[in-house]
Design a protein around this motif. Structure first.
Motif, PDB file in Angstrom:
ATOM      1  N   GLY A  52      -3.125   4.555  -5.712  1.00 27.45           N
ATOM      2  CA  GLY A  52      -1.712   4.327  -5.942  1.00 27.45           C
ATOM      3  C   GLY A  52      -1.092   3.495  -4.845  1.00 27.45           C
ATOM      4  N   PRO A  53       0.211   3.454  -4.779  1.00 27.05           N
ATOM      5  CA  PRO A  53       0.911   2.735  -3.713  1.00 27.05           C
ATOM      6  C   PRO A  53       0.897   3.547  -2.433  1.00 27.05           C
ATOM      7  CG  PRO A  53       2.485   3.862  -5.099  1.00 27.05           C
ATOM      8  CD  PRO A  53       1.138   4.095  -5.732  1.00 27.05           C
ATOM      9  N   LEU A  54       1.359   2.942  -1.369  1.00 24.77           N
ATOM     10  CA  LEU A  54       1.619   3.691  -0.140  1.00 24.77           C
ATOM     11  C   LEU A  54       2.881   4.519  -0.337  1.00 24.77           C
ATOM     12  CD1 LEU A  54       0.658   0.784   2.224  1.00 24.77           C
ATOM     13  CD2 LEU A  54      -0.597   2.924   1.989  1.00 24.77           C
ATOM     14  N   ILE A  55       3.101   5.477   0.529  1.00 20.09           N
ATOM     15  CA  ILE A  55       4.134   6.480   0.291  1.00 20.09           C
ATOM     16  C   ILE A  55       5.554   5.939   0.438  1.00 20.09           C
ATOM     17  CG2 ILE A  55       4.185   7.292   2.680  1.00 20.09           C
ATOM     18  CD1 ILE A  55       4.508   9.444  -0.530  1.00 20.09           C
ATOM     19  N   SER A  56       5.740   4.902   1.249  1.00 21.50           N
ATOM     20  CA  SER A  56       7.096   4.417   1.511  1.00 21.50           C
ATOM     21  C   SER A  56       7.064   2.942   1.866  1.00 21.50           C
ATOM     22  CB  SER A  56       7.731   5.197   2.671  1.00 21.50           C
ATOM     23  OG  SER A  56       7.021   4.955   3.875  1.00 21.50           O
ATOM     24  N   LEU A  57       8.226   2.330   1.849  1.00 22.91           N
ATOM     25  CA  LEU A  57       8.345   0.932   2.275  1.00 22.91           C
ATOM     26  C   LEU A  57       7.959   0.789   3.734  1.00 22.91           C
ATOM     27  CD1 LEU A  57       9.239  -1.975   1.643  1.00 22.91           C
ATOM     28  CD2 LEU A  57      11.568  -1.293   2.302  1.00 22.91           C
ATOM     29  N   ARG A  58       8.359   1.731   4.542  1.00 17.83           N
ATOM     30  CA  ARG A  58       8.018   1.704   5.972  1.00 17.83           C
ATOM     31  C   ARG A  58       6.510   1.729   6.170  1.00 17.83           C
ATOM     32  NH1 ARG A  58       6.840   5.717   9.651  1.00 17.83           N
ATOM     33  NH2 ARG A  58       7.328   5.266  11.835  1.00 17.83           N
ATOM     34  N   GLN A  59       5.835   2.588   5.426  1.00 18.69           N
ATOM     35  CA  GLN A  59       4.387   2.687   5.571  1.00 18.69           C
ATOM     36  C   GLN A  59       3.694   1.430   5.063  1.00 18.69           C
ATOM     37  OE1 GLN A  59       3.266   5.122   7.224  1.00 18.69           O
ATOM     38  NE2 GLN A  59       1.059   5.131   6.913  1.00 18.69           N
ATOM     39  N   ARG A  60       4.198   0.880   3.970  1.00 18.06           N
ATOM     40  CA  ARG A  60       3.602  -0.355   3.468  1.00 18.06           C
ATOM     41  C   ARG A  60       3.747  -1.489   4.470  1.00 18.06           C
ATOM     42  NH1 ARG A  60       6.518  -3.774  -1.040  1.00 18.06           N
ATOM     43  NH2 ARG A  60       7.514  -4.481   0.889  1.00 18.06           N
ATOM     44  N   ASP A  61       4.940  -1.606   5.032  1.00 17.95           N
ATOM     45  CA  ASP A  61       5.174  -2.674   6.009  1.00 17.95           C
ATOM     46  C   ASP A  61       4.350  -2.463   7.275  1.00 17.95           C
ATOM     47  OD1 ASP A  61       6.915  -3.795   4.234  1.00 17.95           O
ATOM     48  OD2 ASP A  61       8.743  -3.166   5.272  1.00 17.95           O
ATOM     49  N   ARG A  62       4.116  -1.216   7.633  1.00 17.15           N
ATOM     50  CA  ARG A  62       3.291  -0.919   8.806  1.00 17.15           C
ATOM     51  C   ARG A  62       1.849  -1.363   8.571  1.00 17.15           C
ATOM     52  NH1 ARG A  62       0.764   4.145  10.640  1.00 17.15           N
ATOM     53  NH2 ARG A  62       0.617   4.120  12.916  1.00 17.15           N
ATOM     54  N   VAL A  63       1.320  -1.043   7.388  1.00 15.10           N
ATOM     55  CA  VAL A  63      -0.035  -1.473   7.054  1.00 15.10           C
ATOM     56  C   VAL A  63      -0.113  -3.001   7.018  1.00 15.10           C
ATOM     57  CG1 VAL A  63      -1.773  -1.505   5.219  1.00 15.10           C
ATOM     58  CG2 VAL A  63      -0.619   0.635   5.810  1.00 15.10           C
ATOM     59  N   ALA A  64       0.888  -3.629   6.418  1.00 20.98           N
ATOM     60  CA  ALA A  64       0.902  -5.094   6.348  1.00 20.98           C
ATOM     61  C   ALA A  64       0.912  -5.718   7.739  1.00 20.98           C
ATOM     62  CB  ALA A  64       2.118  -5.565   5.554  1.00 20.98           C
ATOM     63  N   SER A  65       1.621  -5.078   8.675  1.00 22.55           N
ATOM     64  CA  SER A  65       1.696  -5.621  10.035  1.00 22.55           C
ATOM     65  C   SER A  65       0.332  -5.574  10.724  1.00 22.55           C
ATOM     66  CB  SER A  65       2.734  -4.861  10.865  1.00 22.55           C
ATOM     67  OG  SER A  65       2.286  -3.553  11.200  1.00 22.55           O
ATOM     68  N   PHE A  66      -0.465  -4.535  10.422  1.00 28.92           N
ATOM     69  CA  PHE A  66      -1.810  -4.469  10.998  1.00 28.92           C
ATOM     70  C   PHE A  66      -2.660  -5.635  10.514  1.00 28.92           C
ATOM     71  CE2 PHE A  66      -1.421   0.444  11.070  1.00 28.92           C
ATOM     72  CZ  PHE A  66      -0.749   0.381  12.282  1.00 28.92           C
ATOM     73  N   VAL A  67      -2.561  -5.920   9.212  1.00 27.28           N
ATOM     74  CA  VAL A  67      -3.358  -7.008   8.648  1.00 27.28           C
ATOM     75  C   VAL A  67      -2.907  -8.354   9.215  1.00 27.28           C
ATOM     76  CG1 VAL A  67      -4.036  -8.188   6.516  1.00 27.28           C
ATOM     77  CG2 VAL A  67      -3.816  -5.688   6.551  1.00 27.28           C
ATOM     78  N   GLU A  68      -1.598  -8.548   9.339  1.00 27.13           N
ATOM     79  CA  GLU A  68      -1.094  -9.821   9.867  1.00 27.13           C
ATOM     80  C   GLU A  68      -1.530 -10.024  11.315  1.00 27.13           C
ATOM     81  OE1 GLU A  68       0.171 -12.209   8.017  1.00 27.13           O
ATOM     82  OE2 GLU A  68      -0.292 -10.754   6.433  1.00 27.13           O
ATOM     83  N   ARG A  69      -1.534  -8.953  12.094  1.00 23.86           N
ATOM     84  CA  ARG A  69      -2.016  -9.067  13.480  1.00 23.86           C
ATOM     85  C   ARG A  69      -3.491  -9.424  13.505  1.00 23.86           C
ATOM     86  NH1 ARG A  69      -0.087  -3.370  15.364  1.00 23.86           N
ATOM     87  NH2 ARG A  69      -1.787  -3.606  16.848  1.00 23.86           N
ATOM     88  N   ALA A  70      -4.257  -8.881  12.539  1.00 26.34           N
ATOM     89  CA  ALA A  70      -5.682  -9.206  12.467  1.00 26.34           C
ATOM     90  C   ALA A  70      -5.886 -10.672  12.105  1.00 26.34           C
ATOM     91  CB  ALA A  70      -6.367  -8.310  11.441  1.00 26.34           C
ATOM     92  N   ARG A  71      -5.067 -11.184  11.168  1.00 28.37           N
ATOM     93  CA  ARG A  71      -5.197 -12.591  10.754  1.00 28.37           C
ATOM     94  C   ARG A  71      -5.017 -13.537  11.936  1.00 28.37           C
ATOM     95  NH1 ARG A  71      -4.849 -12.885   5.009  1.00 28.37           N
ATOM     96  NH2 ARG A  71      -3.458 -11.302   4.114  1.00 28.37           N
ATOM     97  N   GLU A  72      -4.209 -13.122  12.890  1.00 29.64           N
ATOM     98  CA  GLU A  72      -3.910 -13.984  14.032  1.00 29.64           C
ATOM     99  C   GLU A  72      -5.071 -14.085  15.023  1.00 29.64           C
ATOM    100  OE1 GLU A  72      -0.426 -12.210  15.618  1.00 29.64           O
ATOM    101  OE2 GLU A  72       0.867 -12.809  13.935  1.00 29.64           O
ATOM    102  N   GLN A  73      -6.064 -13.223  14.868  1.00 24.22           N
ATOM    103  CA  GLN A  73      -7.209 -13.240  15.781  1.00 24.22           C
ATOM    104  C   GLN A  73      -8.260 -14.225  15.281  1.00 24.22           C
ATOM    105  OE1 GLN A  73      -6.887 -11.364  18.607  1.00 24.22           O
ATOM    106  NE2 GLN A  73      -4.876 -10.893  17.706  1.00 24.22           N
TER     107      GLN A  73
END
Length: 366
Positions: free
Chosen positions: A324-345
């Motif tokens: 399913g989806p993540l539990i909240s908008l905050r949690q989704r954005d937090r997960v997205a931020s991890f991926v974006e930080r990884a892309r920058e490496q």
């Protein structure tokens, strides 16, 4: 058909509305409001703790057979209302209905039945004479009032894990579900009020910083049980130290996977696809890091990429969804931020997914 929601706080043997501000309970699939649920006031917490203390004397003196029978009755009631509980859990958490109905509800029922058996089969050290003229023995006594605080990732299952052993051991409980996912806890409260003596279990929704904080610092509480993050666990220990409360802390975990060069890559991929992404990865034992031998690395990356890209989510027919989806908008954005930080490496490549799904809910494509 319109779904009905239980919104009353269970204090002693009665249900009443919360007295403090409403907390928005959202549908993670759509981001839409399910309802506003008023949280408990400090007065209501005081009365719930008092009710638990009043019930403790009688409940702690019941026999294992009596407590076992109560746990079995709770299990039977949940099983009889399995479809209703599953639908409510799926709505409040965004879980696919098949996971809620087929995986979690049976495990929840089994939890109550397990402890119904365990409470009648407790072992202890054999009594002995360790000093001339004296005989030693071990006596098991209940702790007292337990303040239980549950997270949002497995709301009903966590409630079962916390309640079954506590009340099976003769304790009484003040239970606080997550403010994001209180609906199945309030539904189960109706069953608990019918099966258990008044005050044995009390259910108070509310935020951690308000209801939770007041509850863990309460002098009428003898033990604190938390499933949550490390930062919250530290606060629990600080609170417990003031009055020497007992603690049970299940905090954040990591589950690294080591793949050796002689591993069966197909079996590894099948396991990672299932146990790395179940419940949208919102699991303290989710397989979240993989260390692979050089010989299998390339094949593992390619095959796992293909497998993960096939995970079904966000389909209109919920019976076809695997996560399913993540539990909240905050949690989704937090997960997205991890991926974006990884892309920058420069040494990291995102091989599949890694994007917000634009369907109005809190979905993130793995």
């Amino acid at each position: 058909m319109t779904m009905q929601f239980d919104t009353g706080l269970l204090i002693g043997g009665a249900f009443e509305p919360g007295q403090e501000q409403g907390e928005k309970v959202l549908n993670p699939r759509t981001g839409e409001l399910i309802l506003d649920l008023a949280e408990a006031s400090t007065d209501q917490v005081d009365r719930a703790v008092a009710a638990a203390n009043a019930a403790f004397g009688g409940w702690s003196r019941t026999t294992p057979a009596e407590r076992s029978a109560a746990l079995l009755a709770i299990a039977d009631r949940i099983e009889a209302e399995a479809d209703g509980f599953a639908a409510l859990e799926a709505l409040n958490c965004g879980k696919p209905i098949n996971a809620a109905r087929g995986d979690e509800i049976p495990a929840i029922v089994d939890c109550f039945r397990f402890f119904a058996g365990a409470v009648r089969c407790q072992h202890g050290s054999i009594a002995g004479e360790y000093l001339a003229g004296h005989t030693s023995m071990i006596r098991r006594d209940a702790v007292g009032v337990v303040a239980s605080i549950a997270p949002w990732n497995y709301p009903l299952m966590m409630m079962a894990w916390k309640l079954a052993p506590a009340i099976g051991g003769g304790n009484t409980v003040v239970f606080k579900p997550s403010e994001q996912t209180p609906l199945t806890a309030l539904k189960l409260a109706r069953i608990l009020a019918e099966v258990l003596p008044e005050g044995v279990v009390n259910v108070l929704p509310g935020r951690g910083e308000t209801v939770g904080n007041y509850l863990i610092n309460h002098r009428g509480v003898d033990m604190i049980s938390l499933t949550g993050d490390v930062a919250t666990g530290k606060k629990m220990l600080d609170a417990a130290a003031k009055t020497v409360k007992r603690t049970h802390l299940e905090l954040g975990g990591k589950a690294p996977v080591v793949v050796f060069d002689d591993a069966d890559v197909a079996e590894v991929v099948e396991g990672l696809r299932a146990f790395g992404y179940y419940n949208a990865g919102q699991d303290c034992t989710a397989a979240c890091r993989i260390y692979a031998g050089r010989k299998v690395y390339d094949n593992l990356v390619a095959d796992l990429t293909a497998a993960v890209s096939s995970i079904a989510l966000g389909n209109e027919d919920d019976t076809t969804n695997e996560i399913g989806p993540l539990i909240s908008l905050r949690q989704r954005d937090r997960v997205a931020s991890f991926v974006e930080r990884a892309r920058e490496q420069s040494h990291i490549a995102v091989t599949t997914g890694g994007e917000v799904m634009g369907n109005g809910g809190f979905y993130y494509r793995p």
